[in-house]
Design a protein around this motif. Structure first.
Motif, PDB file in Angstrom:
ATOM      1  N   TYR A 182       0.836  -1.197   0.000  1.00  0.00           N
ATOM      2  CA  TYR A 182       0.000   0.000   0.000  1.00  0.00           C
ATOM      3  C   TYR A 182       0.874   1.251   0.000  1.00  0.00           C
ATOM      4  CZ  TYR A 182      -2.809   3.833   1.788  1.00  0.00           C
ATOM      5  OH  TYR A 182      -3.395   5.056   1.952  1.00  0.00           O
ATOM      6  N   TRP A 183       1.890   1.264   0.867  1.00  0.00           N
ATOM      7  CA  TRP A 183       2.767   2.423   1.017  1.00  0.00           C
ATOM      8  C   TRP A 183       3.475   2.758  -0.297  1.00  0.00           C
ATOM      9  CZ3 TRP A 183       3.590   6.359   4.096  1.00  0.00           C
ATOM     10  CH2 TRP A 183       4.809   7.023   4.071  1.00  0.00           C
ATOM     11  N   ASP A 231       0.538   3.686  -5.803  1.00  0.00           N
ATOM     12  CA  ASP A 231      -0.025   5.007  -6.090  1.00  0.00           C
ATOM     13  C   ASP A 231      -1.513   4.822  -6.376  1.00  0.00           C
ATOM     14  OD1 ASP A 231      -0.187   7.726  -6.549  1.00  0.00           O
ATOM     15  OD2 ASP A 231       0.425   7.559  -8.642  1.00  0.00           O
ATOM     16  N   PHE A 232      -2.298   4.696  -5.306  1.00  0.00           N
ATOM     17  CA  PHE A 232      -3.733   4.476  -5.436  1.00  0.00           C
ATOM     18  C   PHE A 232      -4.467   5.789  -5.644  1.00  0.00           C
ATOM     19  CE2 PHE A 232      -2.637   0.823  -2.580  1.00  0.00           C
ATOM     20  CZ  PHE A 232      -2.894  -0.171  -3.507  1.00  0.00           C
ATOM     21  N   ASP A 233      -5.641   5.677  -6.245  1.00  0.00           N
ATOM     22  CA  ASP A 233      -6.474   6.876  -6.309  1.00  0.00           C
ATOM     23  C   ASP A 233      -7.053   7.130  -4.914  1.00  0.00           C
ATOM     24  OD1 ASP A 233      -8.592   5.093  -6.031  1.00  0.00           O
ATOM     25  OD2 ASP A 233      -9.723   5.874  -7.719  1.00  0.00           O
ATOM     26  N   ALA A 234      -7.588   8.289  -4.712  1.00  0.00           N
ATOM     27  CA  ALA A 234      -8.040   8.725  -3.384  1.00  0.00           C
ATOM     28  C   ALA A 234      -9.103   7.805  -2.796  1.00  0.00           C
ATOM     29  CB  ALA A 234      -8.557  10.155  -3.457  1.00  0.00           C
ATOM     30  N   ALA A 238      -7.452   4.516  -1.594  1.00  0.00           N
ATOM     31  CA  ALA A 238      -6.637   4.821  -0.413  1.00  0.00           C
ATOM     32  C   ALA A 238      -7.517   5.048   0.811  1.00  0.00           C
ATOM     33  CB  ALA A 238      -5.762   6.046  -0.682  1.00  0.00           C
ATOM     34  N   PHE A 240      -8.901   1.735   1.997  1.00  0.00           N
ATOM     35  CA  PHE A 240      -7.867   0.947   2.656  1.00  0.00           C
ATOM     36  C   PHE A 240      -7.618   1.467   4.065  1.00  0.00           C
ATOM     37  CE2 PHE A 240      -3.559  -0.145   3.834  1.00  0.00           C
ATOM     38  CZ  PHE A 240      -3.492  -1.487   3.507  1.00  0.00           C
ATOM     39  N   LEU A 241      -7.484   2.769   4.187  1.00  0.00           N
ATOM     40  CA  LEU A 241      -7.242   3.350   5.511  1.00  0.00           C
ATOM     41  C   LEU A 241      -8.416   3.128   6.450  1.00  0.00           C
ATOM     42  CD1 LEU A 241      -5.423   6.685   4.622  1.00  0.00           C
ATOM     43  CD2 LEU A 241      -4.443   4.638   5.678  1.00  0.00           C
ATOM     44  N   SER A 263      -8.168  -0.168   8.035  1.00  0.00           N
ATOM     45  CA  SER A 263      -6.939  -0.387   8.792  1.00  0.00           C
ATOM     46  C   SER A 263      -7.171  -0.158  10.284  1.00  0.00           C
ATOM     47  CB  SER A 263      -5.848   0.575   8.321  1.00  0.00           C
ATOM     48  OG  SER A 263      -5.563   0.366   6.965  1.00  0.00           O
ATOM     49  N   ARG A 309      -2.388   2.225  10.926  1.00  0.00           N
ATOM     50  CA  ARG A 309      -2.312   3.641  10.527  1.00  0.00           C
ATOM     51  C   ARG A 309      -1.119   4.315  11.202  1.00  0.00           C
ATOM     52  NH1 ARG A 309      -7.811   2.964  11.268  1.00  0.00           N
ATOM     53  NH2 ARG A 309      -7.797   4.107  13.242  1.00  0.00           N
ATOM     54  N   LEU A 366       1.952   3.462   9.228  1.00  0.00           N
ATOM     55  CA  LEU A 366       2.023   4.289   8.019  1.00  0.00           C
ATOM     56  C   LEU A 366       2.487   5.709   8.359  1.00  0.00           C
ATOM     57  CD1 LEU A 366      -1.245   3.086   6.272  1.00  0.00           C
ATOM     58  CD2 LEU A 366       1.100   2.578   5.568  1.00  0.00           C
TER      59      LEU A 366
END
Length: 102
Positions: free
Chosen positions: A41-42, A45-48, A51, A54-55, A58, A63, A66
């Motif tokens: 994930y880190w 380059d995901f779209d908003a 992301a 995913f967050l 989490s 978090r 990260l």
């Protein structure tokens, strides 16, 4: 100026060490498999929307890991800049010394 850069470098080195200890503790508590997923994930380059999803899924510790990686990246970047400035200053000092010696 030398002393300021030296003190800054020492403080950054200390902060980096502290953050690495936090990182290792979080990695241990999260588990190797999930840490691997977080690394993916880190580095991605995901779209908003992806992301955010995913967050949202989490845990607090994930978090926090990260956030720790973000801090480490900023600290490493700043430490690198301080090192470059210190080298520039030493190069200028060495050039001035050679000029004075001739």
């Amino acid at each position: 100026m030398d002393e300021f850069l030296f003190d800054t470098a020492e403080a950054l080195d200390l902060a980096l060490g502290e953050q690495h200890v936090v990182e290792e503790g979080l990695k241990t508590s999260i588990g190797e498999q999930r840490v691997e997923e977080l690394i993916e994930y880190w580095e991605a380059d995901f779209d908003a929307n992806i992301a955010a999803a995913f967050l949202e899924s989490s845990t607090y510790r994930e978090r926090l890991l990260l956030t720790t990686w973000n801090r480490l990246a900023r600290l490493h970047e700043f430490r690198s800049k301080v090192g470059r400035e210190f080298m520039k200053l030493n190069t200028v000092s060495a050039d001035a010394q050679r000029t004075n010696d001739t």
